[in-house]
Design a protein around this motif. Sequence first.
Motif, PDB file in Angstrom:
ATOM      1  N   UNK A  50       0.835  -1.216   0.000  1.00  0.00           N
ATOM      2  CA  UNK A  50       0.000   0.000   0.000  1.00  0.00           C
ATOM      3  C   UNK A  50       0.866   1.261   0.000  1.00  0.00           C
ATOM      4  N   UNK A  51       0.352   2.292  -0.576  1.00  0.00           N
ATOM      5  CA  UNK A  51       1.037   3.583  -0.702  1.00  0.00           C
ATOM      6  C   UNK A  51       2.361   3.460  -1.440  1.00  0.00           C
ATOM      7  N   UNK A  52       2.501   2.426  -2.298  1.00  0.00           N
ATOM      8  CA  UNK A  52       3.699   2.232  -3.111  1.00  0.00           C
ATOM      9  C   UNK A  52       3.293   1.935  -4.545  1.00  0.00           C
ATOM     10  N   UNK A  53       4.108   2.326  -5.526  1.00  0.00           N
ATOM     11  CA  UNK A  53       3.781   1.991  -6.915  1.00  0.00           C
ATOM     12  C   UNK A  53       3.658   0.476  -7.118  1.00  0.00           C
ATOM     13  N   UNK A  54       2.928   0.044  -8.123  1.00  0.00           N
ATOM     14  CA  UNK A  54       2.720  -1.402  -8.330  1.00  0.00           C
ATOM     15  C   UNK A  54       4.007  -2.165  -8.650  1.00  0.00           C
ATOM     16  N   UNK A  55       5.000  -1.465  -9.164  1.00  0.00           N
ATOM     17  CA  UNK A  55       6.222  -2.159  -9.545  1.00  0.00           C
ATOM     18  C   UNK A  55       7.233  -2.271  -8.396  1.00  0.00           C
ATOM     19  N   UNK A  56       6.888  -1.798  -7.215  1.00  0.00           N
ATOM     20  CA  UNK A  56       7.797  -1.850  -6.079  1.00  0.00           C
ATOM     21  C   UNK A  56       7.471  -3.081  -5.226  1.00  0.00           C
ATOM     22  N   UNK A  57       8.494  -3.781  -4.770  1.00  0.00           N
ATOM     23  CA  UNK A  57       8.312  -4.941  -3.893  1.00  0.00           C
ATOM     24  C   UNK A  57       9.487  -5.015  -2.916  1.00  0.00           C
ATOM     25  N   UNK A  58       9.276  -5.732  -1.833  1.00  0.00           N
ATOM     26  CA  UNK A  58      10.271  -5.881  -0.775  1.00  0.00           C
ATOM     27  C   UNK A  58      10.848  -7.300  -0.828  1.00  0.00           C
ATOM     28  N   UNK A  59      12.198  -7.386  -0.810  1.00  0.00           N
ATOM     29  CA  UNK A  59      12.891  -8.676  -0.752  1.00  0.00           C
ATOM     30  C   UNK A  59      13.457  -8.868   0.661  1.00  0.00           C
ATOM     31  N   UNK A  60      13.114  -9.993   1.275  1.00  0.00           N
ATOM     32  CA  UNK A  60      13.574 -10.289   2.622  1.00  0.00           C
ATOM     33  C   UNK A  60      14.407 -11.564   2.637  1.00  0.00           C
ATOM     34  N   UNK A  61      15.631 -11.443   3.179  1.00  0.00           N
ATOM     35  CA  UNK A  61      16.510 -12.597   3.347  1.00  0.00           C
ATOM     36  C   UNK A  61      16.758 -12.849   4.815  1.00  0.00           C
ATOM     37  N   UNK A  62      17.841 -13.547   5.123  1.00  0.00           N
ATOM     38  CA  UNK A  62      18.158 -13.804   6.534  1.00  0.00           C
ATOM     39  C   UNK A  62      19.233 -12.839   7.045  1.00  0.00           C
ATOM     40  N   UNK A  63      19.743 -11.965   6.175  1.00  0.00           N
ATOM     41  CA  UNK A  63      20.760 -11.010   6.605  1.00  0.00           C
ATOM     42  C   UNK A  63      20.366  -9.563   6.331  1.00  0.00           C
ATOM     43  N   UNK A  64      19.575  -9.318   5.298  1.00  0.00           N
ATOM     44  CA  UNK A  64      19.222  -7.949   4.955  1.00  0.00           C
ATOM     45  C   UNK A  64      17.897  -7.921   4.220  1.00  0.00           C
ATOM     46  N   UNK A  65      17.342  -6.725   4.121  1.00  0.00           N
ATOM     47  CA  UNK A  65      16.068  -6.498   3.445  1.00  0.00           C
ATOM     48  C   UNK A  65      16.280  -5.411   2.405  1.00  0.00           C
ATOM     49  N   UNK A  66      15.762  -5.646   1.193  1.00  0.00           N
ATOM     50  CA  UNK A  66      15.979  -4.721   0.085  1.00  0.00           C
ATOM     51  C   UNK A  66      14.634  -4.270  -0.502  1.00  0.00           C
ATOM     52  N   UNK A  67      14.645  -3.055  -1.014  1.00  0.00           N
ATOM     53  CA  UNK A  67      13.500  -2.506  -1.733  1.00  0.00           C
ATOM     54  C   UNK A  67      13.881  -2.425  -3.198  1.00  0.00           C
ATOM     55  N   UNK A  68      13.132  -3.099  -4.056  1.00  0.00           N
ATOM     56  CA  UNK A  68      13.471  -3.195  -5.474  1.00  0.00           C
ATOM     57  C   UNK A  68      12.238  -2.907  -6.314  1.00  0.00           C
ATOM     58  N   UNK A  69      12.481  -2.673  -7.595  1.00  0.00           N
ATOM     59  CA  UNK A  69      11.403  -2.438  -8.557  1.00  0.00           C
ATOM     60  C   UNK A  69      11.611  -3.332  -9.762  1.00  0.00           C
ATOM     61  N   UNK A  70      10.549  -3.497 -10.496  1.00  0.00           N
ATOM     62  CA  UNK A  70      10.620  -4.344 -11.693  1.00  0.00           C
ATOM     63  C   UNK A  70      11.241  -3.623 -12.883  1.00  0.00           C
ATOM     64  N   UNK A  71      11.415  -2.296 -12.791  1.00  0.00           N
ATOM     65  CA  UNK A  71      11.947  -1.532 -13.914  1.00  0.00           C
ATOM     66  C   UNK A  71      13.405  -1.143 -13.702  1.00  0.00           C
ATOM     67  N   UNK A  72      13.947  -1.375 -12.507  1.00  0.00           N
ATOM     68  CA  UNK A  72      15.336  -1.040 -12.228  1.00  0.00           C
ATOM     69  C   UNK A  72      16.077  -2.278 -11.727  1.00  0.00           C
ATOM     70  N   UNK A  73      17.357  -2.337 -12.048  1.00  0.00           N
ATOM     71  CA  UNK A  73      18.166  -3.474 -11.615  1.00  0.00           C
ATOM     72  C   UNK A  73      18.801  -3.259 -10.253  1.00  0.00           C
ATOM     73  N   UNK A  74      18.956  -2.008  -9.849  1.00  0.00           N
ATOM     74  CA  UNK A  74      19.556  -1.694  -8.558  1.00  0.00           C
ATOM     75  C   UNK A  74      18.498  -1.703  -7.466  1.00  0.00           C
ATOM     76  N   UNK A  75      18.887  -2.205  -6.278  1.00  0.00           N
ATOM     77  CA  UNK A  75      17.954  -2.293  -5.150  1.00  0.00           C
ATOM     78  C   UNK A  75      18.536  -1.566  -3.948  1.00  0.00           C
ATOM     79  N   UNK A  76      17.667  -1.042  -3.128  1.00  0.00           N
ATOM     80  CA  UNK A  76      18.059  -0.338  -1.902  1.00  0.00           C
ATOM     81  C   UNK A  76      18.002  -1.346  -0.739  1.00  0.00           C
ATOM     82  N   UNK A  77      19.183  -1.740  -0.247  1.00  0.00           N
ATOM     83  CA  UNK A  77      19.249  -2.759   0.807  1.00  0.00           C
ATOM     84  C   UNK A  77      19.583  -2.165   2.176  1.00  0.00           C
ATOM     85  N   UNK A  78      19.182  -0.933   2.405  1.00  0.00           N
ATOM     86  CA  UNK A  78      19.455  -0.270   3.690  1.00  0.00           C
ATOM     87  C   UNK A  78      18.240  -0.281   4.621  1.00  0.00           C
TER      88      UNK A  78
END
Length: 275
Positions: A50-78
């Motif tokens: 909610x309150x995010x564009x449709x192409x934005x999704x959150x990736x969760x691992x066991x060490x870090x969490x990243x915010x990524x989009x389907x139109x960009x290859x770079x992700x924000x893992x902070x």
Amino acid sequence: MPSQRTQEWMRTSLRTPGILIFGMVMAPCGWILNLTATVAPNWRTLNTLPSEPPDVFIQQGIWEICRATTVQTRADCSLQDIEYFGNQVIEVAQGLMVASLIVTLIGLAVAIPGVRCWTDRPNWLLAGLGGILIFLSGVMTIIPIAWYTHILKEVSTVFPTTDVRVGYCIILGYIGGIFEILGGFVMIIGICRCCGGKNRGEKPVEQVTGARFASRRQPARRVEVPSLDRARSEASSVPYSKDSLDEDVSFPRAKSPAARSANTSYGGRPYEADL
């Protein structure tokens, strides 16, 4: 009571046994897949935020969490999520995945001197011990992967979980763990000789040597003995005259001295009585 003779075994080929080759190939492949599953932040993805564009999704691992989009290859893992990393499954997964990677390396280090591909006879006990460690490392990988998959939608987080999907790290973890379990199990089979030595590529010495000598035997040669009952031929291909038949052939060594002197006196002519 006489002691029972221990049966000796011989390898039928100088090549490295197939079970050891299988284990030494599957274990490194599984280790690489598990390493990727451990460090990559994609155990699950949160979509339709909610309150995010449709192409934005959150990736969760066991060490870090990243915010990524389907139109960009770079992700924000902070991104920070204390609630997510406080889950028990995450803490267990961190410990077991790292331990699995270390145990796999130890298992390979033990198994390589046991395989001894540069010699004609491997050390089956040492190779089997390495297989046990590799097998255990695969089990240590499957446990957190299966647990996380089982409670995939129940892992708490500060982000909304309206659309939760399985990440590719779960798939890689399953495949890597299965690879290690299969490779380690196959190497463990070589500790004990079974199926008549087929698991080690061995045969009893008596069976191998007997087959080799039997193959070297020459077939019996058939010797034909001429029959002595053949009918004598009355006709001769060599012509003889009557005078040559009347002449006596002299054999000096076969006759006595008296007979030899008689032949000399009469010039080798037989007596008239003999004629």
